[in-house]
Design a protein around this motif. Structure first.
Motif, PDB file in Angstrom:
ATOM      1  N   HIS A 138       0.496  -1.018  -0.490  1.00 15.69           N
ATOM      2  CA  HIS A 138      -0.287  -0.027   0.380  1.00 15.69           C
ATOM      3  C   HIS A 138       0.967   0.618  -0.410  1.00 15.69           C
ATOM      4  O   HIS A 138       1.219   1.793   1.686  1.00 15.69           O
ATOM      5  N   LEU A 139       1.406   1.498  -0.949  1.00 17.00           N
ATOM      6  CA  LEU A 139       2.098   2.826  -1.537  1.00 17.00           C
ATOM      7  C   LEU A 139       2.338   4.025  -1.056  1.00 17.00           C
ATOM      8  O   LEU A 139       3.182   4.568   0.177  1.00 17.00           O
ATOM      9  N   PRO A 140       0.789   5.187  -0.469  1.00 19.64           N
ATOM     10  CA  PRO A 140       0.617   6.347   0.045  1.00 19.64           C
ATOM     11  C   PRO A 140       1.278   5.729   2.009  1.00 19.64           C
ATOM     12  O   PRO A 140       1.565   6.244   2.576  1.00 19.64           O
ATOM     13  N   PHE A 141       1.233   4.346   2.732  1.00 19.79           N
ATOM     14  CA  PHE A 141       0.779   4.076   3.849  1.00 19.79           C
ATOM     15  C   PHE A 141       2.392   3.735   4.061  1.00 19.79           C
ATOM     16  O   PHE A 141       3.228   3.252   5.495  1.00 19.79           O
ATOM     17  N   ARG A 142       2.929   3.089   2.778  1.00 23.19           N
ATOM     18  CA  ARG A 142       4.330   2.623   3.161  1.00 23.19           C
ATOM     19  C   ARG A 142       4.243   1.147   4.427  1.00 23.19           C
ATOM     20  O   ARG A 142       5.257   1.249   4.886  1.00 23.19           O
ATOM     21  N   ARG A 143       3.263   0.423   3.353  1.00 27.36           N
ATOM     22  CA  ARG A 143       3.596  -0.485   4.493  1.00 27.36           C
ATOM     23  C   ARG A 143       3.198  -1.584   3.821  1.00 27.36           C
ATOM     24  O   ARG A 143       2.020  -1.650   2.312  1.00 27.36           O
ATOM     25  N   ALA A 144       3.391  -3.082   3.845  1.00 23.99           N
ATOM     26  CA  ALA A 144       2.859  -4.610   2.891  1.00 23.99           C
ATOM     27  C   ALA A 144       2.239  -5.494   3.836  1.00 23.99           C
ATOM     28  O   ALA A 144       1.906  -5.352   5.270  1.00 23.99           O
ATOM     29  N   GLU A 145       1.078  -6.227   3.547  1.00 25.00           N
ATOM     30  CA  GLU A 145      -0.130  -7.600   3.522  1.00 25.00           C
ATOM     31  C   GLU A 145       0.117  -8.237   3.186  1.00 25.00           C
ATOM     32  O   GLU A 145       0.269  -8.302   1.643  1.00 25.00           O
ATOM     33  N   PRO A 160       6.502 -24.715 -15.732  1.00 25.98           N
ATOM     34  CA  PRO A 160       5.586 -24.588 -16.035  1.00 25.98           C
ATOM     35  C   PRO A 160       3.952 -24.814 -14.512  1.00 25.98           C
ATOM     36  O   PRO A 160       3.458 -24.843 -14.327  1.00 25.98           O
ATOM     37  N   ASN A 161       5.100 -25.536 -13.242  1.00 26.83           N
ATOM     38  CA  ASN A 161       4.010 -25.645 -12.021  1.00 26.83           C
ATOM     39  C   ASN A 161       4.514 -24.329 -10.847  1.00 26.83           C
ATOM     40  O   ASN A 161       4.291 -24.447 -10.272  1.00 26.83           O
ATOM     41  N   LEU A 162       4.893 -22.826 -11.418  1.00 26.35           N
ATOM     42  CA  LEU A 162       5.598 -21.860 -10.787  1.00 26.35           C
ATOM     43  C   LEU A 162       5.249 -20.716 -12.119  1.00 26.35           C
ATOM     44  O   LEU A 162       5.944 -20.708 -12.642  1.00 26.35           O
ATOM     45  N   ARG A 163       3.681 -20.041 -11.556  1.00 25.79           N
ATOM     46  CA  ARG A 163       3.673 -18.747 -12.474  1.00 25.79           C
ATOM     47  C   ARG A 163       3.501 -17.466 -11.376  1.00 25.79           C
ATOM     48  O   ARG A 163       3.612 -17.480  -9.923  1.00 25.79           O
ATOM     49  N   LEU A 164       4.233 -16.192 -11.704  1.00 29.63           N
ATOM     50  CA  LEU A 164       4.226 -15.129 -11.006  1.00 29.63           C
ATOM     51  C   LEU A 164       3.329 -14.088 -11.426  1.00 29.63           C
ATOM     52  O   LEU A 164       3.126 -14.133 -12.973  1.00 29.63           O
ATOM     53  N   ARG A 165       3.191 -13.358 -10.775  1.00 25.47           N
ATOM     54  CA  ARG A 165       2.242 -12.177 -11.765  1.00 25.47           C
ATOM     55  C   ARG A 165       2.421 -10.597 -10.530  1.00 25.47           C
ATOM     56  O   ARG A 165       3.112 -10.798  -8.931  1.00 25.47           O
ATOM     57  N   THR A 166       2.675  -9.699 -11.670  1.00 28.64           N
ATOM     58  CA  THR A 166       2.810  -8.359 -10.739  1.00 28.64           C
ATOM     59  C   THR A 166       1.843  -7.591 -10.831  1.00 28.64           C
ATOM     60  O   THR A 166       0.857  -8.071 -11.963  1.00 28.64           O
ATOM     61  N   SER A 167       1.262  -6.818 -10.053  1.00 30.36           N
ATOM     62  CA  SER A 167       0.113  -5.704 -10.483  1.00 30.36           C
ATOM     63  C   SER A 167       0.093  -4.441  -9.770  1.00 30.36           C
ATOM     64  O   SER A 167       0.772  -4.597  -8.552  1.00 30.36           O
ATOM     65  N   VAL A 168       0.497  -4.266 -10.577  1.00 30.39           N
ATOM     66  CA  VAL A 168      -0.472  -1.978 -10.239  1.00 30.39           C
ATOM     67  C   VAL A 168      -1.301  -1.681 -10.756  1.00 30.39           C
ATOM     68  O   VAL A 168      -1.946  -1.793 -11.023  1.00 30.39           O
ATOM     69  N   VAL A 169      -2.094  -1.070  -9.108  1.00 33.44           N
ATOM     70  CA  VAL A 169      -3.129  -0.856  -9.439  1.00 33.44           C
ATOM     71  C   VAL A 169      -3.424   0.930  -9.144  1.00 33.44           C
ATOM     72  O   VAL A 169      -2.958   0.881  -7.713  1.00 33.44           O
ATOM     73  N   PHE A 225      -3.594   7.344  -4.654  1.00 30.30           N
ATOM     74  CA  PHE A 225      -3.740   6.107  -3.710  1.00 30.30           C
ATOM     75  C   PHE A 225      -3.453   5.286  -4.594  1.00 30.30           C
ATOM     76  O   PHE A 225      -4.359   4.630  -5.655  1.00 30.30           O
ATOM     77  N   SER A 226      -2.435   3.628  -4.852  1.00 29.87           N
ATOM     78  CA  SER A 226      -2.208   3.204  -5.283  1.00 29.87           C
ATOM     79  C   SER A 226      -1.319   1.524  -4.475  1.00 29.87           C
ATOM     80  O   SER A 226      -0.592   2.279  -2.890  1.00 29.87           O
ATOM     81  N   THR A 227      -1.499   0.632  -5.484  1.00 26.91           N
ATOM     82  CA  THR A 227      -0.944  -0.260  -4.325  1.00 26.91           C
ATOM     83  C   THR A 227      -0.250  -1.006  -5.496  1.00 26.91           C
ATOM     84  O   THR A 227      -0.493  -1.537  -6.506  1.00 26.91           O
ATOM     85  N   ALA A 228       1.163  -2.020  -5.629  1.00 30.69           N
ATOM     86  CA  ALA A 228       1.649  -2.766  -5.738  1.00 30.69           C
ATOM     87  C   ALA A 228       1.810  -4.272  -5.443  1.00 30.69           C
ATOM     88  O   ALA A 228       1.883  -4.489  -4.216  1.00 30.69           O
ATOM     89  N   SER A 229       1.558  -4.837  -6.283  1.00 25.93           N
ATOM     90  CA  SER A 229       1.678  -6.345  -5.706  1.00 25.93           C
ATOM     91  C   SER A 229       2.359  -7.047  -5.795  1.00 25.93           C
ATOM     92  O   SER A 229       2.601  -7.681  -7.802  1.00 25.93           O
ATOM     93  N   PHE A 230       3.170  -8.542  -5.788  1.00 21.48           N
ATOM     94  CA  PHE A 230       3.749  -9.242  -6.102  1.00 21.48           C
ATOM     95  C   PHE A 230       3.372 -11.154  -5.666  1.00 21.48           C
ATOM     96  O   PHE A 230       2.227 -11.417  -4.653  1.00 21.48           O
ATOM     97  N   CYS A 231       2.782 -12.016  -6.412  1.00 24.83           N
ATOM     98  CA  CYS A 231       2.350 -12.896  -6.147  1.00 24.83           C
ATOM     99  C   CYS A 231       3.069 -14.435  -7.041  1.00 24.83           C
ATOM    100  O   CYS A 231       3.326 -14.597  -8.518  1.00 24.83           O
TER     101      CYS A 231
END
Length: 195
Positions: free
Chosen positions: A22-29, A146-155, A161-167
């Motif tokens: 959660h970029l504005p709060f400088r916190r990760a969840e 084939p059994n490990l998929r990675l994903r990033t997202s920015v909203v 207000f912005s969030t960045a995620s890694f899965c």
């Protein structure tokens, strides 16, 4: 490679571990979910229905997917629910099939029908770009194997207000295949970086 290769390779059940910043709060969840993906062929009734919802000719779709998820995030309140499902259809551009429209009945960042864009990038990753009324999202998917998929997202929400995620998503089960040859072909890596 075409866009449906990504979704055929993704068919099955996945365990997803997510870190959202959660970029504005400088916190990760932290959070996690179980995701199920079913690739849908061209002409599947659900693909046709999504095309009709968006007034797009169903014959122009190359297929799509049905995705369900059930998860939880660390900061969830008692009444928060991270479970749902969506169907989407893929409609390639006429002049460049590595790009096109992603028709969804439900968006990633807003629960409304939406048309986004997809693109297979130069490294073999799949980019999904969606503009909503109040926000925008950019997601990138790729396979480490084939059994490990990675994903990033920015909203990005309008107003700053912005969030960045890694899965990191590990395969729990594979889809049923008609034969061992079909199964091996469905799970064969397309590229070192592909999703």
């Amino acid at each position: 490679m075409d866009v449906m290769d990504f979704f055929r390779m993704s068919a099955g059940q996945w365990n997803s571990q997510r870190t959202t910043h959660h970029l504005p709060f400088r916190r990760a969840e932290l959070g996690g979910s179980t995701i199920s993906v079913e690739a849908l062929d061209q002409g599947h009734p659900s693909v046709v229905e999504i095309c009709q919802l968006h007034d797009v000719d169903p014959a122009s779709a190359v297929g799509g997917a049905y995705v369900t998820w059930d998860g939880a995030m660390a900061w969830d309140k008692d009444d928060e629910n991270h479970a749902g499902s969506t169907v989407f259809a893929l409609v390639p551009d006429v002049d460049d099939p590595s790009r096109g429209q992603l028709l969804r009945e439900r968006g990633y960042a807003e629960i409304v029908p939406v048309i986004g864009r997809y693109e297979i990038d130069g490294d073999g990753g799949l980019l999904l770009i969606t503009e909503y009324e109040t926000m925008s999202s950019v997601e990138r998917f790729w396979f480490a194997n084939p059994n490990l998929r990675l994903r990033t997202s920015v909203v990005k929400r309008f107003g700053g207000f912005s969030t960045a995620s890694f899965c990191a998503e590990s395969r729990l089960s594979e889809p049923a295949a008609e034969s061992e040859d079909a199964k091996d072909q469905a799970l064969a890596p397309v590229s070192a970086f592909g999703w």
